[in-house]
Structure formats: C-alpha cells, structure tokens
Design a protein around this motif. Structure first.
Motif, PDB file in Angstrom:
ATOM      1  N   PRO A   1       0.801  -1.233   0.000  1.00 47.37           N
ATOM      2  CA  PRO A   1       0.000   0.000   0.000  1.00 47.37           C
ATOM      3  C   PRO A   1       0.829   1.276   0.000  1.00 47.37           C
ATOM      4  O   PRO A   1       0.306   2.353  -0.307  1.00 47.37           O
ATOM      5  N   ASN A   2       2.109   1.190   0.362  1.00 45.64           N
ATOM      6  CA  ASN A   2       2.926   2.411   0.421  1.00 45.64           C
ATOM      7  C   ASN A   2       4.323   2.193  -0.156  1.00 45.64           C
ATOM      8  O   ASN A   2       5.295   2.785   0.308  1.00 45.64           O
ATOM      9  N   GLY A   3       4.418   1.345  -1.147  1.00 45.23           N
ATOM     10  CA  GLY A   3       5.700   1.096  -1.787  1.00 45.23           C
ATOM     11  C   GLY A   3       5.514   0.252  -3.021  1.00 45.23           C
ATOM     12  O   GLY A   3       4.458  -0.341  -3.243  1.00 45.23           O
ATOM     13  N   ASN A   4       6.552   0.168  -3.825  1.00 45.73           N
ATOM     14  CA  ASN A   4       6.474  -0.592  -5.071  1.00 45.73           C
ATOM     15  C   ASN A   4       6.951  -2.021  -4.831  1.00 45.73           C
ATOM     16  O   ASN A   4       8.003  -2.453  -5.303  1.00 45.73           O
ATOM     17  N   HIS A   5       6.137  -2.756  -4.068  1.00 37.92           N
ATOM     18  CA  HIS A   5       6.462  -4.137  -3.736  1.00 37.92           C
ATOM     19  C   HIS A   5       5.223  -5.011  -3.883  1.00 37.92           C
ATOM     20  O   HIS A   5       4.091  -4.520  -3.898  1.00 37.92           O
ATOM     21  N   LEU A   6       5.455  -6.321  -3.955  1.00 35.65           N
ATOM     22  CA  LEU A   6       4.390  -7.316  -3.903  1.00 35.65           C
ATOM     23  C   LEU A   6       4.655  -8.230  -2.719  1.00 35.65           C
ATOM     24  O   LEU A   6       5.799  -8.623  -2.469  1.00 35.65           O
TER      25      LEU A   6
ATOM     26  N   VAL B   1      -5.730  -8.279   2.767  1.00 34.71           N
ATOM     27  CA  VAL B   1      -6.037  -6.947   2.260  1.00 34.71           C
ATOM     28  C   VAL B   1      -5.016  -5.975   2.836  1.00 34.71           C
ATOM     29  O   VAL B   1      -4.501  -6.185   3.946  1.00 34.71           O
ATOM     30  N   ALA B   2      -4.685  -4.914   2.085  1.00 33.46           N
ATOM     31  CA  ALA B   2      -3.645  -3.971   2.477  1.00 33.46           C
ATOM     32  C   ALA B   2      -4.246  -2.631   2.870  1.00 33.46           C
ATOM     33  O   ALA B   2      -5.243  -2.184   2.294  1.00 33.46           O
ATOM     34  N   SER B   3      -3.610  -1.990   3.864  1.00 31.43           N
ATOM     35  CA  SER B   3      -4.011  -0.659   4.313  1.00 31.43           C
ATOM     36  C   SER B   3      -2.762   0.210   4.424  1.00 31.43           C
ATOM     37  O   SER B   3      -1.743  -0.229   4.970  1.00 31.43           O
ATOM     38  N   PRO B   4      -2.814   1.467   3.957  1.00 31.45           N
ATOM     39  CA  PRO B   4      -1.638   2.344   4.046  1.00 31.45           C
ATOM     40  C   PRO B   4      -1.437   2.960   5.424  1.00 31.45           C
ATOM     41  O   PRO B   4      -0.409   3.587   5.683  1.00 31.45           O
TER      42      PRO B   4
ATOM     43  N   ALA C   1     -11.779  -6.738   0.995  1.00 29.78           N
ATOM     44  CA  ALA C   1     -11.409  -5.508   0.304  1.00 29.78           C
ATOM     45  C   ALA C   1     -11.356  -4.378   1.326  1.00 29.78           C
ATOM     46  O   ALA C   1     -12.064  -4.411   2.335  1.00 29.78           O
ATOM     47  N   MET C   2     -10.513  -3.386   1.046  1.00 26.93           N
ATOM     48  CA  MET C   2     -10.351  -2.239   1.949  1.00 26.93           C
ATOM     49  C   MET C   2     -11.104  -1.051   1.384  1.00 26.93           C
ATOM     50  O   MET C   2     -10.876  -0.644   0.237  1.00 26.93           O
ATOM     51  N   TRP C   3     -12.014  -0.486   2.183  1.00 23.45           N
ATOM     52  CA  TRP C   3     -12.724   0.728   1.786  1.00 23.45           C
ATOM     53  C   TRP C   3     -12.587   1.740   2.918  1.00 23.45           C
ATOM     54  O   TRP C   3     -13.089   1.519   4.021  1.00 23.45           O
ATOM     55  N   LYS C   4     -11.865   2.843   2.632  1.00 31.98           N
ATOM     56  CA  LYS C   4     -11.506   3.822   3.664  1.00 31.98           C
ATOM     57  C   LYS C   4     -10.805   3.088   4.810  1.00 31.98           C
ATOM     58  O   LYS C   4      -9.796   2.439   4.575  1.00 31.98           O
ATOM     59  N   HIS C   5     -11.338   3.159   6.035  1.00 33.56           N
ATOM     60  CA  HIS C   5     -10.692   2.452   7.146  1.00 33.56           C
ATOM     61  C   HIS C   5     -11.466   1.193   7.530  1.00 33.56           C
ATOM     62  O   HIS C   5     -11.309   0.673   8.634  1.00 33.56           O
ATOM     63  N   TYR C   6     -12.281   0.690   6.615  1.00 31.18           N
ATOM     64  CA  TYR C   6     -13.071  -0.520   6.861  1.00 31.18           C
ATOM     65  C   TYR C   6     -12.544  -1.684   6.027  1.00 31.18           C
ATOM     66  O   TYR C   6     -12.218  -1.520   4.848  1.00 31.18           O
ATOM     67  N   ILE C   7     -12.492  -2.848   6.654  1.00 31.01           N
ATOM     68  CA  ILE C   7     -12.197  -4.088   5.936  1.00 31.01           C
ATOM     69  C   ILE C   7     -13.520  -4.801   5.705  1.00 31.01           C
ATOM     70  O   ILE C   7     -14.261  -5.081   6.652  1.00 31.01           O
ATOM     71  N   VAL C   8     -13.809  -5.103   4.452  1.00 31.38           N
ATOM     72  CA  VAL C   8     -15.075  -5.738   4.087  1.00 31.38           C
ATOM     73  C   VAL C   8     -14.794  -7.181   3.684  1.00 31.38           C
ATOM     74  O   VAL C   8     -13.951  -7.441   2.822  1.00 31.38           O
TER      75      VAL C   8
ATOM     76  N   ASP D   1     -13.735  -2.489  11.577  1.00 28.92           N
ATOM     77  CA  ASP D   1     -13.311  -1.099  11.717  1.00 28.92           C
ATOM     78  C   ASP D   1     -11.881  -1.093  12.252  1.00 28.92           C
ATOM     79  O   ASP D   1     -11.639  -1.490  13.400  1.00 28.92           O
ATOM     80  N   THR D   2     -10.919  -0.643  11.437  1.00 34.51           N
ATOM     81  CA  THR D   2      -9.518  -0.654  11.857  1.00 34.51           C
ATOM     82  C   THR D   2      -9.211   0.422  12.881  1.00 34.51           C
ATOM     83  O   THR D   2      -8.111   0.427  13.463  1.00 34.51           O
ATOM     84  N   GLN D   3     -10.138   1.334  13.115  1.00 29.74           N
ATOM     85  CA  GLN D   3      -9.938   2.358  14.139  1.00 29.74           C
ATOM     86  C   GLN D   3     -10.467   1.898  15.496  1.00 29.74           C
ATOM     87  O   GLN D   3      -9.863   2.164  16.529  1.00 29.74           O
ATOM     88  N   GLU D   4     -11.587   1.193  15.496  1.00 25.65           N
ATOM     89  CA  GLU D   4     -12.173   0.707  16.743  1.00 25.65           C
ATOM     90  C   GLU D   4     -11.832  -0.751  17.028  1.00 25.65           C
ATOM     91  O   GLU D   4     -12.111  -1.248  18.115  1.00 25.65           O
ATOM     92  N   TYR D   5     -11.236  -1.440  16.042  1.00 19.69           N
ATOM     93  CA  TYR D   5     -10.868  -2.852  16.179  1.00 19.69           C
ATOM     94  C   TYR D   5     -12.078  -3.701  16.566  1.00 19.69           C
ATOM     95  O   TYR D   5     -12.049  -4.473  17.532  1.00 19.69           O
ATOM     96  N   LYS D   6     -13.124  -3.603  15.772  1.00 15.99           N
ATOM     97  CA  LYS D   6     -14.346  -4.351  16.021  1.00 15.99           C
ATOM     98  C   LYS D   6     -14.899  -4.915  14.721  1.00 15.99           C
ATOM     99  O   LYS D   6     -14.906  -4.245  13.690  1.00 15.99           O
ATOM    100  N   TRP D   7     -15.340  -6.187  14.779  1.00 14.91           N
ATOM    101  CA  TRP D   7     -16.070  -6.803  13.678  1.00 14.91           C
ATOM    102  C   TRP D   7     -17.573  -6.609  13.904  1.00 14.91           C
ATOM    103  O   TRP D   7     -18.043  -6.620  15.040  1.00 14.91           O
ATOM    104  N   ARG D   8     -18.300  -6.504  12.837  1.00 15.07           N
ATOM    105  CA  ARG D   8     -19.761  -6.553  12.933  1.00 15.07           C
ATOM    106  C   ARG D   8     -20.320  -7.083  11.619  1.00 15.07           C
ATOM    107  O   ARG D   8     -19.781  -6.823  10.538  1.00 15.07           O
TER     108      ARG D   8
END
Length: 705
Positions: free
Chosen positions: A87-92, A140-143, A198-205, A227-234
């Motif tokens: 997400p923040n570099g040219n790597h795989l 899934v990747a998050s920056p 998939a990553m959408w904003k700060h949510y993992i779907v 929610d990657t900010q609250e660390y909760k699944w729903r």
C-alpha cells in the motif's frame, strides 16, 4: 527523717527515668532496624521486578525476532496463496499457499515473501509469531500506520487430505517492522476458506467463502465489516426482501471510491437423491458504500454512519464479456479504475462420468465506473519498417467471428500511445468455450512470426495470482490441467470401493510474468516454469483404464491366488516385476492400514462410483445396523440370486452377506474413525455423517471450490 525519705524518692525517679530512656532507645533501635530491613526488601523487590520485566522483554523479542533472507527466485511451487500490492511502496507481498506433491501429499506454507520489481529480487521474512500454514485465505492492504496487511481465515489439511481445518483467526502484518500481531475479538466471522476481503476507507469488508466439515461444502454469503480504528467486527444484516449475491467462493472483490465490485465465483448445488453439481457464476454486483460524516440538526451523531447496499449490475445487451468460467482472477488497475481478468476454466458436466474442461489464457478489462462494461485487452503487434503500405490483421488472443471485425483494432491506424490504448481496450464479444483457448489462434508453422506477441502469452490456467503495481500486471503461479477435451472418469472396480485417478494430471505452475498494461505489447517472463509436461500425459485416463481393465480380467484370478498363498505385493519396475515381501512388523501393518484408510476416505467421497458400489460399501461412523438398514434391498437381491431361500430366511441370508461385507471393512473403518477423531470429530458427528448417506464431490478438482 524527711530528708532521708526525699533522697530515696529522688533515686527512684532517676532509676525510672533511666529505665524509660533505655526503653526508648530500644524502641528506636527496633524502628531503625525495621526501616533498614524494609528498605532492603524494597530494593530487592525493585531488582526482582526489573529482572522480570527484562525477561519478558527478551522473550517477546525472541518470539518476534524477524529474519530477512534474500532468496534466489520466487517462492516454491504453490497455489491458493495471496499476492498483494504494497500500500505504500512498489512491492508485492506473497503469503502462504499449498502444494500437492506427486505422491499425493499436501504441503501448506506460512512464509512471507516480498518482491521488488526495480531490483527483480525476492526476500523472505520469517518470524516465530505468525499465522499457521494455510491456503485459500484472504489478505487486504491498508496504508495506515506505515502500511499493514490484514489476513483472515484459510484452510489446512492433513498430509493425505483426509481431514480439513478451517481457520477463523485474524492477523495484522506490520510492513515497517515485518512483524505479525494476532487480533482477538469476541465477535468475528465464522471459519471459512475461499472468501474475499477488500479495503474501503478504514473498513475491511469480508464476504462469502465456504466451510467444508467433510460431509458437504457449505457456501456462504454473509457480509462482515471490520473497523480498523475501533478494532471491532460486525455483521451487516439485510432484510429478506433485499437483493444480494448468492452464496459463493473464489470470486473477484475489488475496492473503488464508491464501494466494492464483486464478480463471478463458484458454488455447488446439492439436490437430494443426486450428486452435487458445480455451478460457475458470472454475475456482477456492486456494494454501494457511503459514510455520513455530517452532524444532524439535533446535534446527535448517527448511531451507524456507514450505509451499504447491494446493487446487481445488468449485463450489456451486446454481451461484451468473457465466456462463462470459474477460477478466473481479477486484479484492480487503480490508475484506470479497471479490473483486469485473466484465465479460468469452463467445466461442462455432461454426465455421471464425463466432465469437459476448457482452460483459458485470455485477458479482459472491466471498466468499473458507471454501469460497468467489459473490454478486451488485446496484445498489439510491433510495427515493422516499410510495412505501412501493407497491413495485416493482428493476431488475437481468442476466437472471433467475422461479424466482430468492427471491434478488432487496426494496428496502423495510429502512431500515438493514447490512440493505441483506446484501440487495445475496445469491447470484445464473448468467447465460445467450445475449444481450448490455447489453440484458438495458434499460428501455422510456416507463418510463425518471432515478433508475434501471442507467442509470449502464458499457458492457459486457473486460480492464477494477479496483482497490479502502477501500470504493470504481475502474474504468479497457478494451476494447469493437461487433459484432453473430454475426460472420462473410470467406474470403480477395485475391492475397496474405488481407484486413484491418474489420467488427468494436475500441475502447479511456478512461472512468473509481467505485462505493461499501458502498452500491451508482450508478456515478459520473469521466471520460466521448471515443470516438464510430458507429451504422454496428454493421453486420456480412459484409454489407460481400458487397457488396465483388459489386463485385470486376464490376471485377476491368478493374482487373487498368489495373494492368498504369499504375503507379498508386486512393484512394477521399468523392465520387470519384482516381488517384495511385506515386513511383518506391527508398525508397518499400522502404516499399511493407515494408507488403506486414507484411500478409503478419498473413495468414499467420490460420487463417480457405481450405485452398486456406493450402496454395498459401509461408511465411517456407520454401525452394522445402520449399514444393513441402508442396503437391505441390495443384499436381499444378492441372496435371491445365490440361494433358493424366501421370506424370513432370504432376509437372514441377506443380513449374513451384509455382515460379512461389514466385517471385511471393519479394520479400515476403525482406522478411519481414529483419523476423524484426530481431526476433532466426535462419535456423534461421525454418526451424523453416516446418517447423511454417501455424498461427495462432483469429480472436479478441490480447487474449484
């Protein structure tokens, strides 16, 4: 007299004062000693606490110690791994995967690899604290926070795939420190494989997948958000009237600014009284997502600022789309907001014993914006000097009809890159899966052009790992079946209810390719496959089986006699057959029984067996009473044909035959039950599996799941 008395009182007072002072000194010494002792104890406690903390720190560092190693090339051969753009570099980043060796053993991996295109180098990262070995997981990747990779689920199996374990653990990989951290939450999705995230904003779907307890494969269509900010699944609940995708696995799941695109997938249909049928899906859905950040007039924030809704996308009236297939892979080309799809397999289940498969190596693009539309990504021939006056139609990667000429690009129409890009993404009509893609446009030997870009196209395959970095598509390892157009599954004739199929060999490829999407000039092979596909493998197993059956008919009686008289097995060598005596040791007998049990479990799930074999073979967890109740009519017919008994005596004779059959299988059934117990199944679960009756796969590869 008075003076004498006064002197006596004075001496008593002095003695009393001295005694009091002495007592005070004693108390002072005690307090001082106590204070000194307490101080020493505190110092000892401080020293102990420091040593404890130091020990904890050393143990943590040891557990999270990361070793980085520069490796010679890509990871070893594997399938169902993940290939994720950094997400923040040219790597795989490549994580996990599975490999099936020639001896039928399953190997699972937990290693982490990083590929750097600029240096064309692979690095391997190993840490004691990491997810267990697995395949068919989702990453899934998050920056955020310097870059994170989130992993959920996947599967692991025993060495011979007799039992499977599905994970439901959730992990986070810190890209900056190369360390893993397990995320523990009370509420989380159920165990599964073949799902997508998939990553959408700060949510993992997270959506879909399957769970296979061994009796039948259960496909899922639940939607979860982390929610990657609250660390909760729903879990997102939908009304029964709301439209949403059907249960599936192995689909494409791409994130966009407006939501997430879902395309295709695979599932099985289970109909009572018939074998399960594999279903290829080609529908397209869009999960519309919005985040309400505005404050309502009443000043109270909304309880759920995130809103989601499934929208089914209509197919274009001109049907510009790939042919129906499964095992195709789609990666996001974010610069163009386009999904890039490659390969796949089209299976046509033509009967109880026949499966026709066509493997693809064509490339398509799906423009996500608007209502979405499919475009064909055609490779472009290089322009030759002096050939401007004489134009030749370019080679196309797929079959086309004459009516499609209006959609075929004209190589000489433009010299600019922008016009070439527009031409290379023109819509293409759907392919007909009547012939394998690899032979669709094979040039004639006398017309072979070394500059033809079609010569660089990878082998047809399914379950390829795709990723797009900037404007470059990378494709690494996948599966390839080297089989004839029609595959006949042989009817089982062996004594233990089934045979091991050898005719349609499945290869796990290890080649590595790249393609400049903004040029579409040619595939670049970064690492060639070391797999040698022998021409002899092209022969159908049905031919071999026919020959084997003939030989078996001639020699079966002799073989039976030899096996009864001698304790030996026959090993086929290159020139002659050598008899190898079986060592009569308890350990080898156990190993032999375990192998027979493993083979029996694989055969018991094979739905291509004859009805007679299915009904006459007991199942793991099935008692004699259950077995006879299921096969009573069969044994009565057997007894009727071999004796003159009728009525109750006929039923007794049938029960005797069933008992003999059950007794012959009993050692293997007990070993199978031990294997299932080791896998975590209790007796009640085994009984339920037996009560459900014989079920199994549709004869397709487990990777179609």
């Amino acid at each position: 007299m008075a003076k004498k008395k006064g002197g006596k009182d004075t001496s008593k007072a002095a003695a009393k004062a001295a005694k009091k002072a002495k007592a005070a000194q004693k108390v002072e010494r005690k307090e001082k000693k106590k204070a000194t002792k307490t101080k020493d104890e505190f110092e000892d406690d401080d020293q102990d606490l420091e040593s404890i903390l130091d020990k904890i720190q050393r143990e943590w560092e040891e557990a999270h110690k990361v070793t980085e190693e520069l490796v010679e090339g890509p990871p070893s051969r594997r399938a169902n791994a993940t290939l994720t753009p950094c997400p923040n570099g040219n790597h795989l980043w490549c994580i996990g995967g599975e490999f099936f060796s020639d001896d039928g053993k399953a190997h699972f991996y937990s290693d982490v690899y990083r590929y750097s295109p600029e240096k064309n180098e692979w690095r391997k990262f190993v840490s004691p604290t990491c997810p267990g070995p697995r395949s068919a997981h989702a990453v899934v990747a998050s920056p955020a926070g310097g870059g994170k990779l989130y992993l959920f689920g996947g599967e692991f199996s025993s060495l011979y795939q007799n039992s499977f374990h599905h994970y439901r653990d959730f992990w986070c990989f810190d890209i900056s420190t190369h360390t893993w951290e397990r995320i523990e939450t009370k509420i989380r999705p159920s165990a599964r494989s073949g799902h997508r995230m998939a990553m959408w904003k700060h949510y993992i779907v997270l959506f879909g997948g399957f769970y296979d307890p061994g009796i039948k494969t259960n496909y899922l269509n639940d939607l979860w958000i982390f929610d990657t900010q609250e660390y909760k699944w729903r879990q997102i609940e939908f009304k029964e009237t709301d439209r949403r995708p059907s249960p599936r696995s192995g689909f494409s799941f791409l994130s966009t600014p407006e939501g997430i695109l879902l395309h295709g997938g695979y599932c099985k249909e289970y109909v009572k009284g018939s074998r399960p049928i594999g279903v290829m899906l080609d529908d397209t859905w869009f999960l519309r997502m919005s985040l309400n950040t505005e404050t309502p007039p009443n000043g109270k924030a909304s309880a759920d600022p995130l809103t989601v809704k499934w929208e089914k996308r209509k197919k274009s009236s001109t049907a510009y789309a790939p042919s129906l297939r499964s095992g195709c892979t789609m990666a996001l080309w974010s610069a163009k907001n386009m999904g890039i799809l490659f390969g796949g397999v089209t299976d046509e289940d033509t009967g109880e014993e026949t499966l026709e498969s066509v493997f693809h190596n064509d490339l398509y693009g799906y423009q996500i914006s608007g209502n979405g539309r499919w475009v064909s990504m055609n490779l472009k021939r290089p322009k030759k000097k002096g050939s401007a006056a004489k134009k030749k139609p370019p080679a196309q990667p797929t079959l086309r009809n004459p009516e499609e000429d209006e959609y075929i690009e004209d190589e000489g129409a433009s010299d600019g890159d922008e016009q070439d890009d527009e031409q290379s993404c023109k819509p293409a009509k759907a392919n007909q899966p009547s012939k394998p893609s690899q032979t669709a446009n094979a040039p004639q030997e006398d017309e072979l052009d070394p500059d033809d870009p079609m010569l660089t196209v990878p082998l047809p395959r399914y379950n390829a790992m795709l990723a797009v970095l900037r404007n470059t598509l990378y494709m690494y390892v996948s599966r390839f079946n080297f089989i004839p157009p029609t595959h006949h599954y042989p009817i089982n004739t062996s004594s233990y209810g089934g045979i091991y199929e050898k005719g349609s060999r499945e290869y796990t490829l290890d080649d590595f390719y790249s393609l400049q999407l903004d040029k579409l000039d040619r595939y670049v092979c970064l690492k060639a496959s070391e797999i040698v596909i022998a021409e002899g493998d092209e022969a159908s197993s049905s031919d071999e089986d026919d020959d084997d059956d003939d030989d078996d008919d001639d020699t079966s009686d002799e073989d039976d006699g030899e096996r009864e008289e001698t304790e030996s097995i026959t090993v086929v060598g290159e020139e002659e057959q050598k008899a190898v005596e079986v060592l009569e040791t308890i350990q080898e007998e156990k190993d032999s029984l375990r192998v027979q049990a493993a083979a029996f479990m694989g055969v018991a799930k094979d739905s291509t067996r004859s009805p007679e074999d299915v009904i006459s073979t007991p199942l793991p967890g099935e008692t004699l009473a259950m077995f006879y109740a299921r096969s009573r009519e069969y044994w009565a017919q057997k007894a009727y044909g071999t004796s003159d008994s009728r009525g109750k005596q006929l039923r007794r004779d049938g029960f005797t035959l069933a008992s003999e059959r059950y007794a012959a299988y009993k050692p293997i059934l007990e070993e199978v039950e031990r294997i299932l117990a080791e896998a975590g199944l209790d007796e009640e679960e085994m009984r339920k599996g037996a009560a459900a009756g014989p079920q199994g796969a549709s004869g397709q590869s487990r990777n179609r799941r």
